[in-house]
Design an enzyme around this catalytic site. Structure first.
Site, PDB file in Angstrom:
ATOM      1  N   ARG A 227      44.631  21.954 -32.847  1.00 24.48           N
ATOM      2  CA  ARG A 227      43.536  21.844 -31.893  1.00 24.48           C
ATOM      3  C   ARG A 227      42.712  20.579 -32.127  1.00 24.48           C
ATOM      4  O   ARG A 227      42.327  20.290 -33.269  1.00 24.48           O
ATOM      5  CB  ARG A 227      42.617  23.062 -32.007  1.00 24.48           C
TER       6      ARG A 227
ATOM      7  N   HIS B 236      47.988  21.713 -29.143  1.00 25.38           N
ATOM      8  CA  HIS B 236      49.428  21.454 -29.227  1.00 25.38           C
ATOM      9  C   HIS B 236      49.928  20.438 -28.203  1.00 25.38           C
ATOM     10  O   HIS B 236      50.961  20.635 -27.553  1.00 25.38           O
ATOM     11  CB  HIS B 236      50.204  22.758 -29.081  1.00 25.38           C
TER      12      HIS B 236
ATOM     13  N   HIS C 221      57.457  24.951 -33.904  1.00 27.55           N
ATOM     14  CA  HIS C 221      56.642  26.166 -33.785  1.00 27.55           C
ATOM     15  C   HIS C 221      57.525  27.422 -33.723  1.00 27.55           C
ATOM     16  O   HIS C 221      57.276  28.325 -32.928  1.00 27.55           O
ATOM     17  CB  HIS C 221      55.766  26.056 -32.532  1.00 27.55           C
ATOM     18  N   SER C 222      58.524  27.493 -34.584  1.00 31.86           N
ATOM     19  CA  SER C 222      59.356  28.701 -34.636  1.00 31.86           C
ATOM     20  C   SER C 222      58.590  29.852 -35.288  1.00 31.86           C
ATOM     21  O   SER C 222      57.865  29.665 -36.260  1.00 31.86           O
ATOM     22  CB  SER C 222      60.638  28.437 -35.426  1.00 31.86           C
ATOM     23  N   TYR C 223      58.789  31.047 -34.716  1.00 32.97           N
ATOM     24  CA  TYR C 223      58.240  32.280 -35.279  1.00 32.97           C
ATOM     25  C   TYR C 223      59.356  32.960 -36.058  1.00 32.97           C
ATOM     26  O   TYR C 223      60.331  33.439 -35.467  1.00 32.97           O
ATOM     27  CB  TYR C 223      57.782  33.222 -34.180  1.00 32.97           C
TER      28      TYR C 223
ATOM     29  N   ASP D 255      45.628  31.937 -39.180  1.00 35.15           N
ATOM     30  CA  ASP D 255      45.912  30.837 -38.250  1.00 35.15           C
ATOM     31  C   ASP D 255      45.275  29.584 -38.853  1.00 35.15           C
ATOM     32  O   ASP D 255      44.563  28.850 -38.181  1.00 35.15           O
ATOM     33  CB  ASP D 255      45.343  31.137 -36.865  1.00 35.15           C
TER      34      ASP D 255
ATOM     35  N   GLU E  51      53.891  25.815 -39.715  1.00 39.70           N
ATOM     36  CA  GLU E  51      53.784  24.566 -38.964  1.00 39.70           C
ATOM     37  C   GLU E  51      53.408  23.423 -39.915  1.00 39.70           C
ATOM     38  O   GLU E  51      52.239  23.108 -40.108  1.00 39.70           O
ATOM     39  CB  GLU E  51      52.753  24.712 -37.846  1.00 39.70           C
TER      40      GLU E  51
END
Length: 344
Positions: free
Chosen positions: A76, A101, A175-177, A248, A309
């Protein structure tokens, strides 16, 4: 080792990298999105360990950034503005007043030029794209190359390279989960994570850095010797509450130690080791994940995945002492993150 290619939607192509251990990594040229990673559990059963949409068309919006390349700036940027070389640049706001992003038209929305390759012991995909000067408000033309390489040791290496024509700001990530349970059998509460970090970046209620670095000692943010993610989900710590009951946050790596993150899931026996030359990492535990989205193995829900990330920190635009995202003109940007999968 081999590479499969299929045409999915218009000019989108899906490339599947397969090594000699039957590990598979599927990547779209749209957004550079990793749609699946197939790896064995402790019994040798091959399952998917990342969140992906069931219908490929759903990646067109992808507001959760599943598997995508993120840029020009991951994270951000407060109030969608920054100062550089005595000039103020205004970016598109896409999260309230803030720029998240890379904005609505960030790299996750780009059709990258894709070239598969194969060597004696690797298969891979090279993605290239040029972002024009003032695109989305950022200064400088930027030429980028992202290379995904899979080897026979079940290592997926992501190399990021870029060069800009002007001084600019830049930090990319993927940004893979991840969910090591396999095929989304359970949520990530029992994922045990180790992070070599003494400090995290404190956030305000809008998830914007306050400028303070919080010492992790005696907090649910101390992952130096490892802890389960559920401890943060159940925590009353103000910073877990700010993140909607989870994480986060940007973890600043201890520069005296190897930048190595270890993730384990006992039921499957899977282990993910992350090595990088980035100065830190945002860990996001999908606390705000949209619910009910149709995925490859069910429907989305909170805490279904965890993102790692690796990147520098946008907090450096407003505050001193944070890992810088300044990229000077004609200076090569070369960053690497390696994801290694094995079993405990």
């Amino acid at each position: 080792m081999n590479i499969k290619t299929s045409k999915e939607l218009g000019d989108w192509k899906l490339f599947t990298l397969i090594n000699n251990q039957n590990m598979e990594v599927s990547i779209l040229n749209f957004g550079g999105i990793i749609t699946r990673i197939i790896v064995p559990d402790k019994h040798g059963k091959l399952e998917n360990v990342v969140i992906g949409y069931r219908d490929i068309k759903d990646y067109q919006s992808n507001s959760n950034y599943f598997g995508a390349l993120i840029g020009r700036v991951a994270g951000r940027i407060a109030n969608s503005t920054f100062n550089l070389n005595d000039a103020t640049y205004t970016l598109a706001a896409n999260e309230g007043a803030h720029h998240l992003h890379g904005g609505k038209n960030g790299f996750h929305q780009v059709v990258w030029k894709a070239e598969p390759f194969e060597t004696d012991d690797t298969v891979g995909l090279t993605l290239t794209h040029t972002s024009q000067d003032k695109e989305d408000g950022y200064p400088g033309k930027l030429d980028m190359t992202v290379t995904y390489t899979l080897n026979n040791n079940n290592q997926l290496t992501v190399d990021y390279q870029a060069i800009a024509t002007e001084n600019t700001v830049f930090t990319m990530t993927n940004h893979s989960y991840f969910n090591l349970s396999g095929n989304l059998k359970s949520m990530v509460h029992q994922h045990h994570v180790t992070i070599p970090s003494n400090h995290v970046v404190e956030l305000n209620e809008q998830l914007i850095p306050t400028g303070k670095k919080m010492n992790v000692l005696n907090t649910p943010f101390d992952f130096r010797t490892g802890r389960y993610l559920m401890e943060g989900f159940k925590s009353n710590h103000p910073q877990n509450k700010v993140a909607r009951n989870g994480y986060d946050h940007y973890f600043i790596f201890d520069q005296t130690k190897k930048a190595e993150v270890i993730v384990q899931e006992e039921a499957s026996g899977r282990r993910l080791t992350i090595n990088t030359n980035q100065p830190g990492m945002v860990m996001y535990t999908s606390n705000m994940l949209d619910e009910g989205l149709p995925l490859n193995e069910g429907s989305s829900k909170r805490y279904l995945g965890v993102c790692f990330e690796t990147q520098a920190s946008p907090a450096s635009l407003e505050h001193d002492g944070f890992p810088s995202i300044l990229l000077e003109k004609h200076q090569p940007y070369t960053k690497q993150t390696i994801f290694t999968f094995d079993t405990i």
